[in-house]
Scaffold this active site. Structure first.
Site, PDB file in Angstrom:
ATOM      1  N   GLY A   1      73.293 -60.866  34.912  1.00  0.00           N
ATOM      2  CA  GLY A   1      72.365 -61.422  35.462  1.00  0.00           C
ATOM      3  C   GLY A   1      71.015 -62.211  34.270  1.00  0.00           C
TER       4      GLY A   1
ATOM      5  N   GLY B   1      67.902 -64.738  35.226  1.00  0.00           N
ATOM      6  CA  GLY B   1      67.019 -63.787  35.769  1.00  0.00           C
ATOM      7  C   GLY B   1      65.988 -63.513  34.726  1.00  0.00           C
TER       8      GLY B   1
ATOM      9  N   ILE C   1      64.212 -61.858  33.153  1.00  0.00           N
ATOM     10  CA  ILE C   1      64.721 -60.786  31.415  1.00  0.00           C
ATOM     11  C   ILE C   1      65.758 -61.128  31.580  1.00  0.00           C
ATOM     12  CG2 ILE C   1      64.409 -58.748  30.133  1.00  0.00           C
ATOM     13  CD1 ILE C   1      63.033 -57.657  32.522  1.00  0.00           C
TER      14      ILE C   1
ATOM     15  N   VAL D   1      78.675 -59.445  40.016  1.00  0.00           N
ATOM     16  CA  VAL D   1      78.744 -58.036  38.505  1.00  0.00           C
ATOM     17  C   VAL D   1      79.875 -56.837  39.126  1.00  0.00           C
ATOM     18  CG1 VAL D   1      77.067 -56.005  38.893  1.00  0.00           C
ATOM     19  CG2 VAL D   1      77.856 -56.177  36.447  1.00  0.00           C
TER      20      VAL D   1
ATOM     21  N   TYR E   1      64.803 -47.008  44.036  1.00  0.00           N
ATOM     22  CA  TYR E   1      65.046 -48.072  42.485  1.00  0.00           C
ATOM     23  C   TYR E   1      65.475 -46.551  41.736  1.00  0.00           C
ATOM     24  CZ  TYR E   1      63.983 -50.909  39.225  1.00  0.00           C
ATOM     25  OH  TYR E   1      64.126 -51.908  37.388  1.00  0.00           O
TER      26      TYR E   1
ATOM     27  N   ARG F   1      48.942 -48.008  33.171  1.00  0.00           N
ATOM     28  CA  ARG F   1      50.634 -48.845  33.414  1.00  0.00           C
ATOM     29  C   ARG F   1      50.891 -49.555  32.331  1.00  0.00           C
ATOM     30  NH1 ARG F   1      51.363 -45.872  37.974  1.00  0.00           N
ATOM     31  NH2 ARG F   1      52.118 -46.650  39.396  1.00  0.00           N
TER      32      ARG F   1
END
Length: 348
Positions: free
Chosen positions: A7, A10, A12, A55, A178, A246
């Protein structure tokens, strides 16, 4: 250190690639460029070796792992998605993908792993009742949410609760698909470490934001949704009453934590996975974030809608002291500074 970043094109992952290069390491990028995370080819191609592959593809992994010393596993399907019909895709991308990766690492003798974990594995955060001490409220009822009763209450006496910080030793309680896949990734990595005598770290990210976030999609985080709305000249739509707590942590700080963990994992305990909460240490409400972002962008004031999503938790902020103490990492980008930058930064 030659490091595979799954990844790595992407949000991050691309920042981790840059941080690795900045510390003199050699990153290798494997990315499938899934439409949910990318709008076509990424605008910024890293200078690192590039492999376009999934992956879940053992052949692509064998090419990507050639000569690699460690793996930083960022490839994942993120967010709550559209509805439960997304469950097979989440399990395939996140859990099957992790299993295929770990099997390939076991086959090739690679014994160092840093995993992109998530604070969502905890479910609701820590709550204290004046009478019963620390308690764990169950999932919020749809009927209560429809009535605007957003705060969890003590499961024993029904009293209001005070939210606090969650430590890594708290029980896990994933509340959506998730979150369930992120916990399964950790269990798979722990099993791999025990069988292979490997060394694994899971960085349980908080709400990561910053440049190159995916644009407005059902799989984007709340910061991206608000930023995308402002880019369209629209007011950010804040769910519930905006009081959800958060920890918004800047992507460059998260990338630095990833590289620090990769450098430290070489000397870490073999045969086990160590989890670290990775946050700024400065909790803010979703409403505060929306207002700060709108003010910095010069856009319309946020609108508090009272809408809700089943599977969302009310408050989740975790204690990142263990990461600071064990690895010497600490965040560098403050909330006001980070939001001001994000308000004018590019999205993907």
């Amino acid at each position: 250190m030659r490091t595979l970043v799954t990844g790595g094109a992407g949000f991050i992952g691309s920042h981790i690639v840059e941080a690795l290069e900045g510390r003199g390491h050699e990153p290798v990028v494997l990315d499938a460029l899934l439409p949910s995370a990318h709008h076509g080819v990424p605008a910024r191609q890293p200078d690192a070796e590039w492999i376009h592959g999934d992956v879940r593809d053992p052949d692509a992994l064998r090419r990507a792992l050639r000569g690699v010393d460690a793996v930083c596993h960022q490839a994942a399907m993120v967010g709550l998605g559209k509805d439960f019909a997304d469950a097979p895709a989440y399990v395939s991308c996140n859990d099957l993908g992790t299993a295929v990766l770990l099997a390939a690492m076991a086959e090739t003798g690679i014994r160092r792993l840093v995993l992109a974990g998530s604070m969502v594995v905890y479910g609701e955060g820590r709550y204290d009742c004046a009478q019963h001490g620390t308690v764990r409220p169950g999932p919020r009822a749809a009927a209560d949410l429809r009535e605007g009763c957003f705060e969890p209450h003590c499961p024993y006496c029904g009293a209001e609760l005070a939210p606090g910080l969650v430590g890594e030793d708290a029980p896990v309680d994933p509340r959506n698909v998730y979150a369930t896949t992120k916990l399964a990734q950790e269990h798979l990595a722990g099993a791999w470490a025990r069988v292979t005598d490997g060394r694994a770290v899971s960085l349980r990210y908080h709400n990561v934001y910053g440049p190159r976030m995916p644009r407005d999609t059902p799989y984007a985080g709340v910061a991206s949704l608000f930023r995308s709305a402002l880019a369209r000249g629209e007011a950010p739509r804040v769910f519930e009453d905006g009081g959800q707590r958060r920890d918004f942590v800047h992507v460059r700080d998260v990338a630095a934590a990833g590289v620090t963990a990769l450098e430290a994992v070489e000397g870490g305990a073999a045969g086990a996975l160590t989890a670290y909460n990775t946050g700024s240490g400065e909790p803010h409400t979703v409403g505060e974030m929306a207002r700060a972002l709108a003010a910095a962008h010069g856009g319309p004031e946020p609108v508090v809608t009272g809408e809700f999503r089943l599977g969302d938790v009310r408050h989740i902020t975790a204690d990142s002291a263990r990461l600071r103490a064990d690895l010497g990492w600490k965040p560098q980008v403050g909330f006001a500074e980070g939001m001001a930058e994000f308000a004018v930064s590019e999205l993907r």
